[in-house]
Motif scaffolding. Structure first.
Motif, mmCIF file in Angstrom:
data_model
loop_
_atom_site.group_PDB
_atom_site.id
_atom_site.type_symbol
_atom_site.label_atom_id
_atom_site.label_comp_id
_atom_site.label_asym_id
_atom_site.label_seq_id
_atom_site.Cartn_x
_atom_site.Cartn_y
_atom_site.Cartn_z
ATOM 1 N N ALA A 38 0.831 -1.209 0.000
ATOM 2 C CA ALA A 38 0.000 0.000 0.000
ATOM 3 C C ALA A 38 0.863 1.255 0.000
ATOM 4 O O ALA A 38 0.569 2.232 -0.712
ATOM 5 N N SER A 39 1.936 1.250 0.770
ATOM 6 C CA SER A 39 2.797 2.430 0.864
ATOM 7 C C SER A 39 3.547 2.691 -0.436
ATOM 8 O O SER A 39 3.573 3.823 -0.936
ATOM 9 N N CYS A 40 4.157 1.644 -0.979
ATOM 10 C CA CYS A 40 4.963 1.826 -2.196
ATOM 11 C C CYS A 40 4.085 2.139 -3.406
ATOM 12 O O CYS A 40 4.442 2.984 -4.240
ATOM 13 N N LEU A 41 2.948 1.458 -3.517
ATOM 14 C CA LEU A 41 2.038 1.745 -4.625
ATOM 15 C C LEU A 41 1.517 3.178 -4.531
ATOM 16 O O LEU A 41 1.478 3.912 -5.533
ATOM 17 N N GLY A 42 1.130 3.585 -3.323
ATOM 18 C CA GLY A 42 0.667 4.956 -3.142
ATOM 19 C C GLY A 42 1.750 5.972 -3.444
ATOM 20 O O GLY A 42 1.497 7.011 -4.074
ATOM 21 N N GLY A 43 2.993 5.692 -3.012
ATOM 22 C CA GLY A 43 4.087 6.607 -3.287
ATOM 23 C C GLY A 43 4.357 6.769 -4.772
ATOM 24 O O GLY A 43 4.606 7.880 -5.265
ATOM 25 N N ALA A 44 4.316 5.657 -5.525
ATOM 26 C CA ALA A 44 4.553 5.716 -6.973
ATOM 27 C C ALA A 44 3.457 6.519 -7.670
ATOM 28 O O ALA A 44 3.733 7.357 -8.543
ATOM 29 N N LEU A 45 2.207 6.260 -7.301
ATOM 30 C CA LEU A 45 1.097 7.001 -7.912
ATOM 31 C C LEU A 45 1.118 8.472 -7.497
ATOM 32 O O LEU A 45 0.748 9.355 -8.292
ATOM 33 N N ALA A 46 1.555 8.744 -6.264
ATOM 34 C CA ALA A 46 1.620 10.135 -5.802
ATOM 35 C C ALA A 46 2.648 10.934 -6.587
ATOM 36 O O ALA A 46 2.442 12.126 -6.872
ATOM 37 N N MET A 47 3.751 10.317 -6.946
ATOM 38 C CA MET A 47 4.756 11.018 -7.746
ATOM 39 C C MET A 47 4.172 11.448 -9.092
ATOM 40 O O MET A 47 4.420 12.554 -9.570
ATOM 41 N N ALA A 48 3.372 10.547 -9.673
ATOM 42 C CA ALA A 48 2.720 10.914 -10.941
ATOM 43 C C ALA A 48 1.694 12.024 -10.729
ATOM 44 O O ALA A 48 1.568 12.944 -11.561
ATOM 45 N N LEU A 49 0.967 11.964 -9.624
ATOM 46 C CA LEU A 49 -0.030 13.005 -9.329
ATOM 47 C C LEU A 49 0.624 14.365 -9.184
ATOM 48 O O LEU A 49 0.172 15.361 -9.776
ATOM 49 N N TRP A 50 1.694 14.445 -8.381
ATOM 50 C CA TRP A 50 2.317 15.749 -8.134
ATOM 51 C C TRP A 50 3.047 16.261 -9.366
ATOM 52 O O TRP A 50 3.174 17.471 -9.559
ATOM 53 N N GLN A 51 3.554 15.354 -10.203
ATOM 54 C CA GLN A 51 4.155 15.797 -11.453
ATOM 55 C C GLN A 51 3.111 16.456 -12.348
ATOM 56 O O GLN A 51 3.392 17.412 -13.073
ATOM 57 N N TRP A 52 1.886 15.945 -12.270
ATOM 58 C CA TRP A 52 0.782 16.501 -13.061
ATOM 59 C C TRP A 52 0.253 17.804 -12.458
ATOM 60 O O TRP A 52 0.052 18.795 -13.151
ATOM 61 N N GLN A 53 0.053 17.794 -11.126
ATOM 62 C CA GLN A 53 -0.563 18.936 -10.462
ATOM 63 C C GLN A 53 0.444 19.981 -9.994
ATOM 64 O O GLN A 53 0.134 21.167 -9.940
ATOM 65 N N ARG A 54 1.662 19.567 -9.605
ATOM 66 C CA ARG A 54 2.675 20.494 -9.093
ATOM 67 C C ARG A 54 4.014 20.174 -9.769
ATOM 68 O O ARG A 54 4.905 19.557 -9.169
ATOM 69 N N PRO A 55 4.208 20.577 -11.003
ATOM 70 C CA PRO A 55 5.412 20.185 -11.743
ATOM 71 C C PRO A 55 6.718 20.626 -11.102
ATOM 72 O O PRO A 55 7.759 20.014 -11.329
ATOM 73 N N GLY A 56 6.690 21.645 -10.290
ATOM 74 C CA GLY A 56 7.926 22.153 -9.714
ATOM 75 C C GLY A 56 8.386 21.442 -8.456
ATOM 76 O O GLY A 56 9.446 21.778 -7.909
ATOM 77 N N VAL A 106 9.029 9.555 -1.351
ATOM 78 C CA VAL A 106 9.560 9.007 -0.093
ATOM 79 C C VAL A 106 8.673 9.417 1.076
ATOM 80 O O VAL A 106 8.367 8.595 1.958
ATOM 81 N N ALA A 107 8.256 10.676 1.094
ATOM 82 C CA ALA A 107 7.403 11.145 2.183
ATOM 83 C C ALA A 107 6.077 10.392 2.200
ATOM 84 O O ALA A 107 5.564 10.031 3.272
ATOM 85 N N TRP A 108 5.489 10.127 1.025
ATOM 86 C CA TRP A 108 4.223 9.393 0.963
ATOM 87 C C TRP A 108 4.405 7.970 1.473
ATOM 88 O O TRP A 108 3.600 7.469 2.257
ATOM 89 N N VAL A 109 5.479 7.303 1.025
ATOM 90 C CA VAL A 109 5.715 5.915 1.438
ATOM 91 C C VAL A 109 5.879 5.819 2.950
ATOM 92 O O VAL A 109 5.246 4.985 3.620
ATOM 93 N N LEU A 110 6.732 6.668 3.530
ATOM 94 C CA LEU A 110 7.004 6.574 4.966
ATOM 95 C C LEU A 110 5.804 6.997 5.799
ATOM 96 O O LEU A 110 5.496 6.361 6.812
ATOM 97 N N SER A 111 5.111 8.061 5.395
ATOM 98 C CA SER A 111 3.966 8.517 6.186
ATOM 99 C C SER A 111 2.833 7.498 6.141
ATOM 100 O O SER A 111 2.139 7.268 7.142
ATOM 101 N N THR A 112 2.633 6.856 4.989
ATOM 102 C CA THR A 112 1.608 5.814 4.892
ATOM 103 C C THR A 112 1.978 4.599 5.724
ATOM 104 O O THR A 112 1.156 4.038 6.453
#
Length: 424
Positions: free
Chosen positions: A120-138, A146-152
């Motif tokens: 759950a943590s690693c899958l969420g982290g991978a998908l979150a990277m794609a989300l933030w690249q789309w929504q927050r490119p900078g 890493v923050a998503w994986v560890l916090s989850t």
């Protein structure tokens, strides 16, 4: 209506712990550095039958969408994607954790639980990277992942064991842990709090110098001892409180992880990795120790049941060490063969009670079985008890071989016979 109530309850709990998570720490990352919402998702799915999963996931999706819009400023499309990541990753991880429906406190259940949490943590982290690249490119995508994986992961490992441990809990007036065990766990947890107060203090680098980083490990053995003594429920609560305390102190600038930060919130991300590892270790240790304890309880129950049956049908059991002749009598042997048996601890002592004219044959037969020349034997002989009474017994011996095919033990079953039948 029941499904609707379940979904709304999960959504309310999710948002409640989301605000708690936000109050614990802040960071420059879009991803919350402490995220207990994943623990709510995982816990609700793990303790519920799968036919309730749709309503639970709907509640998680709704709450996540609200949080994405309110806390992250996402538009409706971005919030929908954000909520879908939370629901999909949680469902996939919990599907793995619930395979076989094993209790997380058993070794098999623990392994599945840790694998599911990692998925759950690693899958969420991978998908979150794609989300933030789309929504927050900078953004720094690696840091966000890493923050998503560890916090989850830390949210699941701290919160879910508490929920599963208290599943089906009912208050009772007796039958709890012994007072000494409770006090021992309390003393260990108090030492943990004292160690946290000493190690995770403000400006710890100035106080302890170069050894500050090493001192981070000092409180954790006390937390491990407290969790082991308090059992699944008390241990889960101790782990939750201890983990949040360490993370909270670090978030407020205390402890060795906050000595030098490359960016705001780096210390919290580092301490979450530290807490995650220790939480996984404590969950594994508790499951393995509980599994061993339950195996011993089951083995003892089977032995007591077997020996009770033997006693009721008038049969005594004995185990001899083949090398030394040391004797261990089964429970209730004194009820079958007389109270003298409880004072006999070796083959030689037992042979002394046998009629002299039969003793040699009995000893030779035992030696034949102990050496492996004979697999089993059966014979009758007379035993003279300390009060002078004579008892005729029929004995059946058998050898028990070890992994090297050598005889390790001689086991015997003895039952009294009418004296006149035994003498012909």
């Amino acid at each position: 209506m029941q499904q609707l109530r379940t979904g709304l309850l999960v959504a309310a709990l999710f948002l409640a712990v989301a605000f708690v998570s936000r109050s614990l720490a802040s960071s420059v990352t879009e991803t919350m550095p402490v995220w207990l919402g994943s623990g709510v998702t995982f816990s609700a799915l793990l303790i519920s039958p799968r036919w309730r999963w749709p309503s639970i996931l709907a509640g998680v999706w709704l709450a996540s969408m609200i949080w994405g819009m309110a806390a992250h400023g996402l538009n409706s499309v971005g919030a929908t994607a954000f909520a879908s990541i939370e629901a999909v990753s949680g469902a996939m991880g919990c599907w793995v954790a619930s395979l076989g429906r094993n209790d997380p406190d058993t070794p098999a259940g623990m392994a599945l639980f840790l694998c599911g949490a990692a998925l759950a943590s690693c899958l969420g982290g991978a998908l979150a990277m794609a989300l933030w690249q789309w929504q927050r490119p900078g953004l720094n995508l690696t840091l966000e992942g890493v923050a998503w994986v560890l916090s989850t992961m830390v949210g699941i490992l701290l919160l879910t064991p508490v929920v599963t441990a208290f599943r089906g809990f009912h208050l009772q007036l007796s039958g709890g842990m012994p007072m000494m065990q409770f006090l021992g766990g309390g003393a260990a947890f108090l030492l943990f709090l004292c160690a946290v107060a000493l190690v995770f203090i403000d400006h710890s680098g100035e106080r302890y110098g170069q050894v500050a980083a090493t001192l981070a490990y000092l409180p954790m053995p006390f937390l491990l001892i407290a969790a082991a003594l308090w059992g699944p429920r008390g241990g889960a609560v101790a782990l939750l409180l201890g983990g949040l305390l360490i993370i909270g102190r670090t978030a407020h600038g205390g402890g060795p992880f906050a000595v030098a930060e490359g960016f705001s919130g780096e210390a919290v991300i580092e301490v979450q990795g530290f807490v995650t590892i220790w939480a996984a270790v404590m969950i594994a240790v508790r499951a393995l120790s509980d599994g061993r304890r339950q195996a011993l309880v089951d083995a003892q129950a089977w032995r007591l049941r077997y020996e009770r049956i033997m006693r009721e049908v008038g049969v005594a059991t004995v185990e001899y060490e083949a090398a030394t002749g040391h004797a261990t009598w089964g429970m209730g042997a004194d009820k079958v063969l007389g109270e003298d048996v409880s004072r006999i601890s070796s083959l030689d002592e037992w042979l002394e009670r046998i009629e002299p004219d039969e003793r040699g044959l009995v000893e030779a037969t035992w030696s034949s079985v102990a050496s492996g020349e004979t697999w089993a034997s059966e014979q009758s002989y007379t035993v003279v008890q300390s009060d002078g009474e004579r008892l005729r017994v029929r004995e059946r011996l058998a050898c028990v071989r070890g992994a090297d095919d050598e005889v390790e033990m001689v086991v015997g079953m003895l039952r009294p016979e009418p004296l006149e039948n035994g003498n012909g």
